[in-house]
Design a protein around this motif. Structure first.
Motif, short mmCIF file in Angstrom:
data_model
loop_
_atom_site.label_atom_id
_atom_site.label_comp_id
_atom_site.label_asym_id
_atom_site.label_seq_id
_atom_site.Cartn_x
_atom_site.Cartn_y
_atom_site.Cartn_z
N ALA A 177 0.84 -1.20 0.00
CA ALA A 177 0.00 0.00 0.00
C ALA A 177 0.87 1.24 0.00
N THR A 178 0.33 2.32 -0.55
CA THR A 178 1.07 3.56 -0.54
C THR A 178 0.13 4.75 -0.38
N MET A 179 0.66 5.80 0.22
CA MET A 179 -0.05 7.06 0.31
C MET A 179 0.97 8.13 -0.08
N ARG A 180 0.76 8.74 -1.22
CA ARG A 180 1.75 9.70 -1.67
C ARG A 180 1.13 11.07 -1.91
N TRP A 181 1.98 12.05 -1.76
CA TRP A 181 1.62 13.45 -1.91
C TRP A 181 1.40 13.73 -3.38
N ASP A 182 0.28 14.27 -3.74
CA ASP A 182 -0.04 14.47 -5.13
C ASP A 182 -0.61 15.85 -5.34
N ASP A 183 -0.08 16.57 -6.30
CA ASP A 183 -0.61 17.88 -6.68
C ASP A 183 -0.45 18.92 -5.59
N GLY A 184 0.32 18.63 -4.58
CA GLY A 184 0.55 19.59 -3.50
C GLY A 184 -0.62 19.79 -2.58
N SER A 185 -1.68 19.00 -2.75
CA SER A 185 -2.84 19.26 -1.91
C SER A 185 -3.57 18.00 -1.46
N VAL A 186 -3.39 16.91 -2.16
CA VAL A 186 -4.12 15.70 -1.79
C VAL A 186 -3.17 14.53 -1.74
N TYR A 187 -3.61 13.50 -1.07
CA TYR A 187 -2.86 12.27 -1.02
C TYR A 187 -3.50 11.24 -1.95
N TYR A 188 -2.67 10.58 -2.67
CA TYR A 188 -3.10 9.50 -3.55
C TYR A 188 -2.84 8.18 -2.85
N VAL A 189 -3.84 7.31 -2.84
CA VAL A 189 -3.74 6.04 -2.14
C VAL A 189 -3.86 4.91 -3.16
N ASP A 190 -3.05 3.89 -2.98
CA ASP A 190 -3.11 2.74 -3.87
C ASP A 190 -2.78 1.49 -3.09
N TYR A 191 -3.33 0.37 -3.54
CA TYR A 191 -3.14 -0.91 -2.86
C TYR A 191 -2.82 -2.00 -3.87
N ALA A 192 -2.11 -2.99 -3.40
CA ALA A 192 -1.93 -4.19 -4.19
C ALA A 192 -3.28 -4.89 -4.31
N ASP A 193 -3.50 -5.57 -5.43
CA ASP A 193 -4.77 -6.26 -5.64
C ASP A 193 -5.05 -7.27 -4.53
N SER A 194 -4.01 -7.89 -4.03
CA SER A 194 -4.18 -8.95 -3.03
C SER A 194 -4.71 -8.44 -1.68
N VAL A 195 -4.59 -7.13 -1.43
CA VAL A 195 -5.03 -6.59 -0.14
C VAL A 195 -6.16 -5.56 -0.29
N GLN A 196 -6.49 -5.24 -1.53
CA GLN A 196 -7.55 -4.25 -1.79
C GLN A 196 -8.84 -4.66 -1.08
N GLY A 197 -9.41 -3.72 -0.34
CA GLY A 197 -10.65 -3.99 0.37
C GLY A 197 -10.46 -4.57 1.76
N ARG A 198 -9.24 -4.99 2.08
CA ARG A 198 -8.97 -5.57 3.41
C ARG A 198 -8.02 -4.69 4.22
N PHE A 199 -7.08 -4.04 3.54
CA PHE A 199 -6.08 -3.21 4.20
C PHE A 199 -6.38 -1.74 3.93
#
Length: 127
Positions: free
Chosen positions: A49-71
Motif C-alpha cells: 500500500a502507498t499514500m503519496r503526496w499528489d498535486d501539492g494538496s491531496v494524497y493519492y492512495v493505492d493498494y496491491a490487488d491482493s489486499v484491496q478492500g482488506r487493508f
C-alpha cells in the motif's frame, strides 16, 4: 536522513485484524511518499500500500490487488506516523512488513523508488 520504526506486528488467526504503525523522524514528513511493503519467506519484497503526496494538496492512495478492500493505509502528520490497518487476514499475508518513505514524486509502488526503509515487523497469520 529519515528513520522509520515499525511496530504492531504479531501472530493472529485467519480472519483477524492487526494495525501496524510506522513512526518517522524528519520535519517534512507530510510531503513524503509513504508505503508499506512485505516479504514472505523465500519471496521477493512486494508492494502492499502507498499514500503519496499528489498535486501539492491531496494524497493519492493505492493498494496491491491482493489486499484491496482488506487493508487501509492512513497517516497522521501531527504524529509523523503512518498506519496500516489489516482486516480479514489470511495465512498468505504472513510476512515481514516494511515501512518505506521517499521525498520524490516517483512511483511509490516500486521499492526501487523508496529511499528510506524501516527494519520491518513480522506478521504471522495462522489458519
Amino acid at each position: 536522513q529519515v528513520q522509520l520504526v515499525e511496530s504492531g506486528g504479531g501472530s493472529v488467526q485467519a480472519g483477524g485484524s492487526l494495525r501496524l504503525s510506522c513512526a518517522a523522524s524528519g520535519r517534512t514528513f507530510s510531503t513524503y511518499n509513504m508505503g508499506w511493503f512485505r516479504q514472505a519467506p523465500g519471496k521477493e519484497r512486494e508492494f502492499v500500500a502507498t499514500m503519496r503526496w499528489d498535486d501539492g494538496s491531496v494524497y493519492y492512495v493505492d493498494y496491491a490487488d491482493s489486499v484491496q478492500g482488506r487493508f487501509t493505509i492512513t497517516r497522521d502528520n501531527a504524529k509523523n506516523t503512518v498506519y496500516l490497518q489489516m482486516n480479514s487476514l489470511k495465512p498468505e499475508d504472513t510476512a515481514v512488513y516494511y515501512c518505506a518513505a521517499d521525498p520524490s514524486d516517483g512511483d511509490s509502488r516500486s521499492r526501487g523508488n523508496m529511499r528510506y526503509w524501516g527494519k520491518g515487523t513480522l506478521v504471522t497469520v495462522s489458519s
